[in-house]
Design a protein around this motif. Structure first.
Motif, PDB file in Angstrom:
ATOM      1  N   UNK A 237       8.619 -10.388  10.955  1.00 31.94           N
ATOM      2  CA  UNK A 237       8.749 -11.781  11.387  1.00 31.94           C
ATOM      3  C   UNK A 237       8.697 -11.829  12.919  1.00 31.94           C
ATOM      4  N   UNK A 238       8.694 -13.053  13.441  1.00 33.00           N
ATOM      5  CA  UNK A 238       8.565 -13.255  14.889  1.00 33.00           C
ATOM      6  C   UNK A 238       9.619 -12.485  15.670  1.00 33.00           C
ATOM      7  N   UNK A 239      10.848 -12.467  15.122  1.00 34.10           N
ATOM      8  CA  UNK A 239      11.941 -11.813  15.854  1.00 34.10           C
ATOM      9  C   UNK A 239      11.726 -10.313  15.926  1.00 34.10           C
ATOM     10  N   UNK A 240      11.279  -9.718  14.830  1.00 36.27           N
ATOM     11  CA  UNK A 240      11.056  -8.270  14.829  1.00 36.27           C
ATOM     12  C   UNK A 240       9.818  -7.907  15.640  1.00 36.27           C
ATOM     13  N   UNK A 241       8.959  -8.902  15.918  1.00 33.80           N
ATOM     14  CA  UNK A 241       7.728  -8.651  16.683  1.00 33.80           C
ATOM     15  C   UNK A 241       7.945  -8.853  18.185  1.00 33.80           C
ATOM     16  N   UNK A 242       9.170  -9.250  18.555  1.00 29.24           N
ATOM     17  CA  UNK A 242       9.414  -9.730  19.921  1.00 29.24           C
ATOM     18  C   UNK A 242       9.089  -8.707  21.008  1.00 29.24           C
ATOM     19  N   UNK A 243       9.132  -7.413  20.689  1.00 34.31           N
ATOM     20  CA  UNK A 243       8.899  -6.425  21.760  1.00 34.31           C
ATOM     21  C   UNK A 243       7.522  -5.771  21.684  1.00 34.31           C
ATOM     22  N   UNK A 244       6.643  -6.349  20.887  1.00 32.30           N
ATOM     23  CA  UNK A 244       5.291  -5.786  20.785  1.00 32.30           C
ATOM     24  C   UNK A 244       4.432  -6.299  21.943  1.00 32.30           C
ATOM     25  N   UNK A 245       3.806  -5.379  22.636  1.00 36.76           N
ATOM     26  CA  UNK A 245       2.986  -5.768  23.784  1.00 36.76           C
ATOM     27  C   UNK A 245       1.718  -6.492  23.325  1.00 36.76           C
ATOM     28  N   UNK A 246       1.168  -6.056  22.211  1.00 39.15           N
ATOM     29  CA  UNK A 246      -0.124  -6.607  21.769  1.00 39.15           C
ATOM     30  C   UNK A 246       0.009  -7.617  20.631  1.00 39.15           C
ATOM     31  N   UNK A 247       1.144  -8.299  20.563  1.00 37.26           N
ATOM     32  CA  UNK A 247       1.390  -9.233  19.455  1.00 37.26           C
ATOM     33  C   UNK A 247       0.254 -10.257  19.312  1.00 37.26           C
ATOM     34  N   UNK A 248      -0.247 -10.743  20.445  1.00 37.07           N
ATOM     35  CA  UNK A 248      -1.304 -11.765  20.354  1.00 37.07           C
ATOM     36  C   UNK A 248      -2.558 -11.200  19.707  1.00 37.07           C
ATOM     37  N   UNK A 249      -2.863  -9.960  19.995  1.00 36.35           N
ATOM     38  CA  UNK A 249      -4.036  -9.327  19.371  1.00 36.35           C
ATOM     39  C   UNK A 249      -3.843  -9.194  17.854  1.00 36.35           C
ATOM     40  N   UNK A 250      -2.629  -8.807  17.431  1.00 33.92           N
ATOM     41  CA  UNK A 250      -2.386  -8.646  15.985  1.00 33.92           C
ATOM     42  C   UNK A 250      -2.529  -9.991  15.279  1.00 33.92           C
ATOM     43  N   UNK A 251      -2.020 -11.046  15.923  1.00 30.35           N
ATOM     44  CA  UNK A 251      -2.141 -12.395  15.330  1.00 30.35           C
ATOM     45  C   UNK A 251      -3.612 -12.795  15.228  1.00 30.35           C
ATOM     46  N   UNK A 252      -4.340 -12.518  16.291  1.00 25.76           N
ATOM     47  CA  UNK A 252      -5.759 -12.864  16.351  1.00 25.76           C
ATOM     48  C   UNK A 252      -6.527 -12.098  15.258  1.00 25.76           C
ATOM     49  N   UNK A 253      -6.247 -10.808  15.153  1.00 29.41           N
ATOM     50  CA  UNK A 253      -6.974  -9.983  14.168  1.00 29.41           C
ATOM     51  C   UNK A 253      -6.680 -10.468  12.752  1.00 29.41           C
ATOM     52  N   UNK A 254      -5.414 -10.818  12.495  1.00 30.38           N
ATOM     53  CA  UNK A 254      -5.049 -11.250  11.138  1.00 30.38           C
ATOM     54  C   UNK A 254      -5.677 -12.612  10.832  1.00 30.38           C
ATOM     55  N   UNK A 255      -5.667 -13.496  11.832  1.00 34.95           N
ATOM     56  CA  UNK A 255      -6.241 -14.842  11.626  1.00 34.95           C
ATOM     57  C   UNK A 255      -7.740 -14.768  11.342  1.00 34.95           C
ATOM     58  N   UNK A 256      -8.406 -13.762  11.875  1.00 30.75           N
ATOM     59  CA  UNK A 256      -9.855 -13.656  11.700  1.00 30.75           C
ATOM     60  C   UNK A 256     -10.242 -12.545  10.750  1.00 30.75           C
ATOM     61  N   UNK A 257      -9.298 -12.156   9.924  1.00 25.09           N
ATOM     62  CA  UNK A 257      -9.578 -11.049   9.002  1.00 25.09           C
ATOM     63  C   UNK A 257     -10.552 -11.510   7.919  1.00 25.09           C
ATOM     64  N   UNK A 258     -11.627 -10.750   7.715  1.00 25.92           N
ATOM     65  CA  UNK A 258     -12.558 -11.142   6.654  1.00 25.92           C
ATOM     66  C   UNK A 258     -11.862 -11.122   5.295  1.00 25.92           C
ATOM     67  N   UNK A 259     -12.211 -12.038   4.429  1.00 24.04           N
ATOM     68  CA  UNK A 259     -11.570 -12.178   3.125  1.00 24.04           C
ATOM     69  C   UNK A 259     -11.588 -10.862   2.337  1.00 24.04           C
ATOM     70  N   UNK A 260     -12.715 -10.129   2.408  1.00 26.27           N
ATOM     71  CA  UNK A 260     -12.840  -8.892   1.633  1.00 26.27           C
ATOM     72  C   UNK A 260     -11.865  -7.813   2.080  1.00 26.27           C
ATOM     73  N   UNK A 261     -11.289  -8.026   3.258  1.00 22.34           N
ATOM     74  CA  UNK A 261     -10.406  -6.988   3.784  1.00 22.34           C
ATOM     75  C   UNK A 261      -8.930  -7.281   3.498  1.00 22.34           C
ATOM     76  N   UNK A 262      -8.640  -8.414   2.840  1.00 15.95           N
ATOM     77  CA  UNK A 262      -7.234  -8.809   2.658  1.00 15.95           C
ATOM     78  C   UNK A 262      -6.506  -7.787   1.814  1.00 15.95           C
ATOM     79  N   UNK A 263      -5.298  -7.442   2.238  1.00 16.02           N
ATOM     80  CA  UNK A 263      -4.563  -6.419   1.485  1.00 16.02           C
ATOM     81  C   UNK A 263      -3.929  -7.009   0.251  1.00 16.02           C
TER      82      UNK A 263
END
Ligand code: GLP
Length: 263
Positions: A237-263
């Motif tokens: 969750x957001x709180x556990x992500x608070x100290x990640x330097x690249x949080x914005x990149x992870x959000x971006x990658x997940x938001x643009x994840x191709x459907x075929x790659x969904x876990x």
């Protein structure tokens, strides 16, 4: 490693339970690795709800616990077997003989045999398809404390005092009641699972999550071993992500994840 950052703990549980539900629907005889601790509880509640709504059956699933305390009487409510039954498996249709955990009840020599037997049971089941994980404040996974070998197998470990203090809440806040020793799947055992799904929520997990995800691979942070795994998903969750330097990149990658790659 895939990092999924959710708004709150319930949304993290929804993502984790969704991954488990999809696996079990597709492979009704899937082998699940179950974690204890408070982090996976909302995930279990969602799986129980899915079962009650008739969407999900665990009748052909096999489940393996990550770890177990040594020396607790078999009927102790805080043994991890009792915990997982109370919080999850008693509420779904998983037959009790399809749930296994390391047997922490024996003497020293018996514990070694129990650890080897446990490894053999996992192998005989065909290995674990999805291993659910939490993370300890000191970065442990299962009960692999800092300095655990990254290649370790199921074995006896001694808990750190930090972990005993953290787990005292399950023992009426009596730290002396928390066992000192445990049997735990090793880090090598955990890495053999085909999919690792780590769930961490709340501010107290921000530091260990950042060390595990963005820090160096090191036995000092056992959860950093996830960096070695070809299919590791970290749902936070957001709180556990608070100290990640690249949080914005992870959000971006997940938001643009191709459907075929969904876990
Ligand atoms: C225990 C368990 C771990 C768990 C950790 C964190 O030590 N052996 O598997 O990840 O606690 O627990 P919690 O989720 O309650 O913070």
């Amino acid at each position: 490693m895939e990092i999924v950052i959710t708004a709150d703990a319930e949304a993290a549980a929804e993502a984790a339970a969704g991954a488990i539900e999809r696996l079990v629907v597709k492979h009704p005889n899937a082998v699940l690795g179950l974690a204890t601790g408070s982090s996976p509880l909302p995930t279990y509640r969602r799986l129980i709800a899915a079962h009650r709504e008739g969407r999900l059956s665990f009748a052909s699933v096999r489940a393996f616990l990550l770890d177990e305390y040594v020396g607790l009487p078999a009927d102790h409510p805080e043994s991890y077997r009792a915990f997982i039954q109370r919080e999850f498996t008693d509420h779904v249709d998983l037959p009790s003989d399809r749930l296994q955990g390391p047997d922490g009840s024996g003497s020293d020599a018996e514990l070694r045999t129990a650890a080897d037997r446990y490894e053999a049971s996992i192998t005989e089941a065909g290995g674990i398809d999805l291993q659910l994980l939490g993370i300890g404040r000191d970065g442990h996974i299962g009960f692999n404390e800092p300095t655990s070998s990254l290649g370790s197998r199921t074995r006896l470990k001694t808990l750190t005092e930090t972990t005993r203090v953290d787990n005292a809440r399950f023992f009426d806040d009596d730290v002396d009641a928390v066992p000192r020793h445990v049997l735990t799947q090793g880090i090598g055992t955990i890495l053999d699972a085909r999919h690792l799904l780590l769930v961490a929520t709340g501010a107290s997990k921000a530091e260990p999550v950042a060390r595990a995800v963005e820090g160096p691979l090191t036995a000092m942070v056992p959860a950093s071993a996830l960096q070695l795994h070809p299919r590791a998903t970290v749902v936070i969750d957001k709180k556990a992500a608070a100290k990640l330097i690249h949080a914005n990149y992870y959000r971006h990658a997940y938001a643009h994840k191709p459907e075929w790659q969904r876990f």
